[in-house]
Design an enzyme around this catalytic site. Structure first.
Site, PDB file in Angstrom:
ATOM      1  N   ASP A   8     -10.525 -49.069  -5.363  1.00  0.00           N
ATOM      2  CA  ASP A   8     -10.606 -48.090  -6.433  1.00  0.00           C
ATOM      3  C   ASP A   8      -9.214 -48.043  -7.066  1.00  0.00           C
ATOM      4  O   ASP A   8      -8.245 -48.598  -6.508  1.00  0.00           O
ATOM      5  CB  ASP A   8     -11.005 -46.729  -5.850  1.00  0.00           C
ATOM      6  CG  ASP A   8     -10.958 -45.614  -6.876  1.00  0.00           C
ATOM      7  OD1 ASP A   8     -11.437 -45.836  -8.009  1.00  0.00           O
ATOM      8  OD2 ASP A   8     -10.438 -44.532  -6.552  1.00  0.00           O
ATOM      9  N   ASP A  10      -7.621 -44.971  -9.409  1.00  0.00           N
ATOM     10  CA  ASP A  10      -6.984 -43.654  -9.425  1.00  0.00           C
ATOM     11  C   ASP A  10      -6.980 -43.037  -8.029  1.00  0.00           C
ATOM     12  O   ASP A  10      -8.029 -42.868  -7.413  1.00  0.00           O
ATOM     13  CB  ASP A  10      -7.716 -42.731 -10.401  1.00  0.00           C
ATOM     14  CG  ASP A  10      -7.583 -43.200 -11.837  1.00  0.00           C
ATOM     15  OD1 ASP A  10      -6.448 -43.188 -12.346  1.00  0.00           O
ATOM     16  OD2 ASP A  10      -8.599 -43.592 -12.442  1.00  0.00           O
TER      17      ASP A  10
END
Length: 215
Positions: A8, A10
């Site tokens: 991922d 953020d």
């Protein structure tokens, strides 16, 4: 066992969650949104569009369209990342370790392409990723598994051979629904939350990650 690692973005590659919070407070708050009014929203891991849609539905504002608000939030975060973004602790060493093992690497994020490119460029890690998947490539963001399945497909790897690093419950849910092994890296204030029990492993930072535990 693993042929690919998917990150991922953020809160995983970069600690951008405070920037998202600042952007929402500054821009949505400036439109009169009271974040303390129910129904409350845990926005971590959700798409920006979903966050905006939630608040517009329950506290509609006059003036700028939701699309204009969306662009303003993205621009705010991108500017912050470009100016001050730093990699999460242990990330660069882990990326180098994965590359040395000749495993394929991808990123799968609910953020748009411009923010993905800004982040990878700021951290100087673009070349590590053979596949870069962003929200504009899928019809549904996390917690739907679509973006993780897309990342695996682009790498030419079956989902069961993918290892995922995620910080949000929405992201962990998406990766597990895709049939992948998930390492959760929750924010400190969520470390004890039982919802992360669905992850296969849980660490506080990349420096704690141990390949041997996956055996």
């Amino acid at each position: 066992m693993f042929q690919a690692v998917i990150f991922d973005m953020d809160g995983v590659l970069i600690d951008s969650e405070p920037l998202w919070h600042q952007a929402e407070q500054h821009i949505l708050g400036g439109l009169g949104i009271d974040f303390n009014k129910p129904p409350l929203l845990q926005s971590t891991g959700l798409t920006t569009a979903a966050v905006i849609a939630h608040w517009y539905q329950h506290q509609p504002w006059p003036g700028p369209s939701t699309e204009q608000v969306h662009h303003a939030i993205i621009d705010f975060v991108a500017s912050g990342v470009a100016a001050h973004g730093e990699p999460k602790i242990g990330l660069l060493a882990l990326l180098e370790s994965i590359a040395k093992q000749q495993l394929k690497i991808a990123v799968a994020t609910n953020s748009p392409k411009v923010l993905l490119e800004t982040t990878l460029a700021r951290l100087n890690i673009t070349d590590y990723f053979q596949s870069r998947c962003h929200i504009e490539l899928v019809s549904k963001g996390k917690p739907d598994p679509e973006i993780y399945l897309l990342a695996a497909s682009k790498l030419g790897v079956k989902p069961e051979h993918c290892l995922v690093f995620e910080d949000s419950f929405a992201g962990v849910t998406a990766a597990k629904a895709a049939g992948m092994t998930v390492v959760a890296i929750p924010a400190e204030h969520e470390w004890q939350h039982s919802k992360f029990a669905i992850a296969d492993y849980k660490i506080r930072c990349f420096s704690e990650f141990d390949w041997q535990r996956l055996g």
